[in-house]
Scaffold this motif. Sequence first.
Motif, PDB file in Angstrom:
ATOM      1  N   ALA A 295     -12.187  -4.167 -21.277  1.00 16.05           N
ATOM      2  CA  ALA A 295     -13.207  -3.123 -21.258  1.00 16.05           C
ATOM      3  C   ALA A 295     -14.399  -3.488 -20.374  1.00 16.05           C
ATOM      4  O   ALA A 295     -14.967  -2.640 -19.714  1.00 16.05           O
ATOM      5  CB  ALA A 295     -13.670  -2.826 -22.674  1.00 16.05           C
ATOM      6  N   SER A 296     -14.788  -4.768 -20.357  1.00 10.45           N
ATOM      7  CA  SER A 296     -15.996  -5.068 -19.582  1.00 10.45           C
ATOM      8  C   SER A 296     -15.796  -6.119 -18.508  1.00 10.45           C
ATOM      9  O   SER A 296     -16.529  -6.168 -17.549  1.00 10.45           O
ATOM     10  CB  SER A 296     -17.121  -5.516 -20.514  1.00 10.45           C
ATOM     11  OG  SER A 296     -16.785  -6.723 -21.147  1.00 10.45           O
ATOM     12  N   ARG A 297     -14.839  -7.007 -18.661  1.00  7.63           N
ATOM     13  CA  ARG A 297     -14.665  -8.070 -17.672  1.00  7.63           C
ATOM     14  C   ARG A 297     -13.190  -8.455 -17.665  1.00  7.63           C
ATOM     15  O   ARG A 297     -12.533  -8.421 -18.696  1.00  7.63           O
ATOM     16  CB  ARG A 297     -15.517  -9.285 -18.049  1.00  7.63           C
ATOM     17  CG  ARG A 297     -15.232  -9.711 -19.458  1.00  7.63           C
ATOM     18  CD  ARG A 297     -16.056 -10.836 -20.024  1.00  7.63           C
ATOM     19  NE  ARG A 297     -15.688 -10.983 -21.422  1.00  7.63           N
ATOM     20  CZ  ARG A 297     -16.344 -10.443 -22.434  1.00  7.63           C
ATOM     21  NH1 ARG A 297     -17.435  -9.767 -22.226  1.00  7.63           N
ATOM     22  NH2 ARG A 297     -15.913 -10.583 -23.666  1.00  7.63           N
TER      23      ARG A 297
ATOM     24  N   LEU B 258     -17.773  -2.024 -28.233  1.00 12.82           N
ATOM     25  CA  LEU B 258     -17.222  -1.292 -27.100  1.00 12.82           C
ATOM     26  C   LEU B 258     -18.317  -0.494 -26.393  1.00 12.82           C
ATOM     27  O   LEU B 258     -18.309  -0.354 -25.175  1.00 12.82           O
ATOM     28  CB  LEU B 258     -16.102  -0.358 -27.559  1.00 12.82           C
ATOM     29  CG  LEU B 258     -15.422   0.407 -26.421  1.00 12.82           C
ATOM     30  CD1 LEU B 258     -14.643  -0.539 -25.524  1.00 12.82           C
ATOM     31  CD2 LEU B 258     -14.523   1.513 -26.936  1.00 12.82           C
ATOM     32  N   LYS B 261     -19.957  -2.996 -24.245  1.00 18.69           N
ATOM     33  CA  LYS B 261     -19.075  -3.496 -23.190  1.00 18.69           C
ATOM     34  C   LYS B 261     -18.859  -2.456 -22.093  1.00 18.69           C
ATOM     35  O   LYS B 261     -18.872  -2.779 -20.926  1.00 18.69           O
ATOM     36  CB  LYS B 261     -17.704  -3.866 -23.776  1.00 18.69           C
ATOM     37  CG  LYS B 261     -17.663  -5.202 -24.491  1.00 18.69           C
ATOM     38  CD  LYS B 261     -16.235  -5.465 -24.973  1.00 18.69           C
ATOM     39  CE  LYS B 261     -16.064  -6.901 -25.460  1.00 18.69           C
ATOM     40  NZ  LYS B 261     -14.657  -7.182 -25.786  1.00 18.69           N
ATOM     41  N   ARG B 262     -18.583  -1.203 -22.499  1.00 18.87           N
ATOM     42  CA  ARG B 262     -18.146  -0.254 -21.496  1.00 18.87           C
ATOM     43  C   ARG B 262     -18.742   1.144 -21.611  1.00 18.87           C
ATOM     44  O   ARG B 262     -19.171   1.728 -20.619  1.00 18.87           O
ATOM     45  CB  ARG B 262     -16.614  -0.119 -21.530  1.00 18.87           C
ATOM     46  CG  ARG B 262     -16.061   0.676 -20.359  1.00 18.87           C
ATOM     47  CD  ARG B 262     -14.565   0.757 -20.371  1.00 18.87           C
ATOM     48  NE  ARG B 262     -14.079   1.569 -21.473  1.00 18.87           N
ATOM     49  CZ  ARG B 262     -12.825   1.551 -21.909  1.00 18.87           C
ATOM     50  NH1 ARG B 262     -11.954   0.736 -21.358  1.00 18.87           N
ATOM     51  NH2 ARG B 262     -12.444   2.309 -22.909  1.00 18.87           N
ATOM     52  N   SER B 279     -23.372  -6.411 -21.315  1.00 18.77           N
ATOM     53  CA  SER B 279     -21.993  -5.916 -21.414  1.00 18.77           C
ATOM     54  C   SER B 279     -20.992  -6.968 -20.944  1.00 18.77           C
ATOM     55  O   SER B 279     -19.879  -7.041 -21.444  1.00 18.77           O
ATOM     56  CB  SER B 279     -21.830  -4.620 -20.621  1.00 18.77           C
ATOM     57  OG  SER B 279     -21.659  -4.887 -19.247  1.00 18.77           O
ATOM     58  N   GLN B 280     -21.402  -7.795 -20.009  1.00 19.45           N
ATOM     59  CA  GLN B 280     -20.504  -8.832 -19.487  1.00 19.45           C
ATOM     60  C   GLN B 280     -20.307  -9.990 -20.452  1.00 19.45           C
ATOM     61  O   GLN B 280     -19.362 -10.751 -20.334  1.00 19.45           O
ATOM     62  CB  GLN B 280     -21.038  -9.370 -18.156  1.00 19.45           C
ATOM     63  CG  GLN B 280     -21.002  -8.374 -17.021  1.00 19.45           C
ATOM     64  CD  GLN B 280     -19.603  -7.838 -16.757  1.00 19.45           C
ATOM     65  OE1 GLN B 280     -18.651  -8.584 -16.610  1.00 19.45           O
ATOM     66  NE2 GLN B 280     -19.468  -6.520 -16.739  1.00 19.45           N
ATOM     67  N   THR B 282     -20.619  -9.660 -24.025  1.00 14.92           N
ATOM     68  CA  THR B 282     -20.411  -9.231 -25.412  1.00 14.92           C
ATOM     69  C   THR B 282     -18.963  -9.521 -25.816  1.00 14.92           C
ATOM     70  O   THR B 282     -18.036  -9.258 -25.058  1.00 14.92           O
ATOM     71  CB  THR B 282     -20.709  -7.728 -25.554  1.00 14.92           C
ATOM     72  OG1 THR B 282     -22.081  -7.509 -25.253  1.00 14.92           O
ATOM     73  CG2 THR B 282     -20.430  -7.236 -26.958  1.00 14.92           C
TER      74      THR B 282
END
Lengths: 422, 414
Positions: A295-297, B258, B261-262, B279-280, B282
């Motif tokens: 989701a993020s990385r 979430l 994050k996104r 966000s990077q 979490t």
Amino acid sequence: MITDALVIGAGTAGLTAGIRLARGGLRVTVVASGEGCLPLASGTIDVLGFAPEAVQSPRGALPGFLDANPEHPYRISGLAGLEQSLAWFVKTTEPLGYHGELSRNQWVPTVLGGLRPTALVPRSMAAADLGAGGEVLIAGIRGFRDFHPALLAANLGRAAAAPAPAIRTRAVELEWPGSAGDMPPFRLARRLEDPEIRRRLAAQLHSQLGDATAVGLPAVLGRERAAEVHADLEQRLGRPVFEIPGLPPSLPGLRLFDCMRRALLDAGGRLLMGSTAISATHHRDTVDSVTITQASRPVKVSTGFVVLATGGFATGGIVRQPDGQLQEPVFGLPVHGLAPGQEPFGDVYLAEHPLDRVGLSTDAEGRPLGVAGGPHAVNLYAAGAVLAGALPWREKSGEGVSLATGWHAAEAILSGRREDAA
Amino acid sequence: MPREVDGMSLLMETEGMGVRPSLDGCIKCTICESACPYAAVTERFPGPKTVGPQEERFRHGPLSADWSVDYCSGCGICSRVCPQDVRIAEINSRARAQLKEQRGIPLRDQLLARPDVMGRLGRPIRPLFNWAMGTPLVRFPVERVIGIHRKAAVPTVAPRTFQQWARRHPRRPAQDRVVYFHGCSTNYFEPRLGRMVVAVLEHQGLAVEIPQQGCCGLPLQSNGNFPAARTYATRLARQLRSAPSEVPVIASSTSCALMLKREAREILGVEDPALVDVSQRTYDIFEYLRDLHEQGRLKTDFVPVELTVAYHAPCQQQNQLIGKPALDVLALVPGLKLVELDRDCCGVGGTYGIKREKYEISMAVGAGLFSDIKHTAPDLVLCDSETCRWHIAKATGFPVIHPLELLHRAYGGH
């Protein structure tokens, strides 16, 4: 993340490899950027239907077919491997009741009333083989846009080629008991799991049966309780009932996906749906990790083996760069099947395009070749539609190739480990 | 020799595509429609493709074809199964907000969208609030007047907030630090869970920092109030950023994780540097613990737990694309029999299934999961998301806890 084997792709090839590896005792992670071909598939297992003339016995035709097509993916598993993979498949999908013989293709109706050859069909299509003719009633549901019984029945009546016996058909359209709202197949399937709905549909059908020896219905006969829906309709009508798969979403394909996914989880495998494999790292001649999206990385998945089952051009297993170069995007593998400078697309939309045959070439074990000509890595295998040399939609070989090569990739990995242990 | 592909730049390309332009990739294959648990049970929701990539063509400015997108719960399964990377759920979330902007957000949804306000208001009148929510005679008028279904699961307000406990909790000095993002639910409704998270993390030898923190804005987002959601998400990111940039942020509320994050970036379009940074780094609590284990740093001094437990991975946890790390970690606990429930959605969709007009849909979506649970008859059901836990517990009568509570017990905690 750490896993023993990473399978990229959750279509027939990827799930087959994943289930076998997990049953073989490996920690398996199947990663897929989306649901693969199965929700769109007819649910039948095609092995070889045209070579190029119609094939009555795949077993009989395959040796000659392989001689004529030495680069065909079937050469990886060989005929023996193909037979083993089919037997394995029938056992693995036991709740769906697949049956058929490699020595005899079955001729099942399409939604437009053509007949097409296939090797294995699920129980819900056991009575669909009209290769020997028959007297069938085709029943549609009024308001269901993807199934037109009159058209189907008329075409089917003409489909049987001499000297095959005639297929006598009649068509009927049933009134759906209940709301007349929009009717997508998955919702019809769910409603049919209600016995009362079935009772009312069967009552309408009963008076129309006449001399019909079998009844063909759109392939919406339940999802989770499909076996119960099918058996109940046969019992109520007192004769065989068969499904005719049509436009997607396809319930027979979805049931197969449900069944194989469940088999993977039951074997202890993990399914990571929605992640895309984007790159890999290597150590000497070995792939040691694959980077996947989250989701993020992105995250690195350390793995001992990789099975690449990402499909062909249509599903992103092969991509075309802006400069026209074809490439496999995760490992940067070279793509074979197109001569230098050859245009990938022909002029006629619904015809064969040169791009249809492209894919990865492999060594005898199914390991894809790298830019230097030899296997790209010792622990990387390729399976399914990403392979070069097949033309599944014309040969009617798609599921056979995916099963045989997915099964074989797992076999190669497992037997390699057995040798290492010995 | 093997060629390196620059994965990061590929990813940037996909992200750069954006939510709305991604619909151009839709080939109308209907895979999302057949995977949507809501379209399968109600005609009010024609399916993610229909209200998403299809209807989007008819949306110009504030105009929308119809209301049906409001019957999307935002579970995100459609985006996960789409083989063409179309951001279907995200398109629909934005369309819903547009609709709400045009037609207004009902008072009930404004209320449900602010769990922090509910918690703050409910606590001073806690006995009355908890009694009222548990009393059918009160729930009938609540349903009629406000529109919260009388049978919907509603949490009870705890006597002390988690923050109150955290302020008095002595900070253990340690070299490795983590920031704990507990979320509103832990603060107001389940402070017990927060204490267990801290205990489990401290047991690993970590210093746990618990900054003052507000709501992430997710309920506001799913109820269509984007401006307020953006403010909440940005403020939270700044609060969590109190620690230096390399310190991981650990979340025990999976949907709020979430969001950080996104979703705040992708759906709300927040570009605040604090949020991009947070966000990077979490992590879902079990994602973090699994990483520790793979690095050989997770304590495994477990006591046997002789129980059969059934695990349900909620949608927003699955949307993080981290697999099912709770299963990986709990597999280390001796004596534990783990059953993986192979179901997509419990039906509650955060605040969706609480609403009068959607409760029945919510129960129909969850029916398969509920019947699997009854069939398995486990000692406990595990689920990472609070609203799902409450919904499943109410629907099945089985006790449903966060998997972390079980891990806490396996470490000998009470």
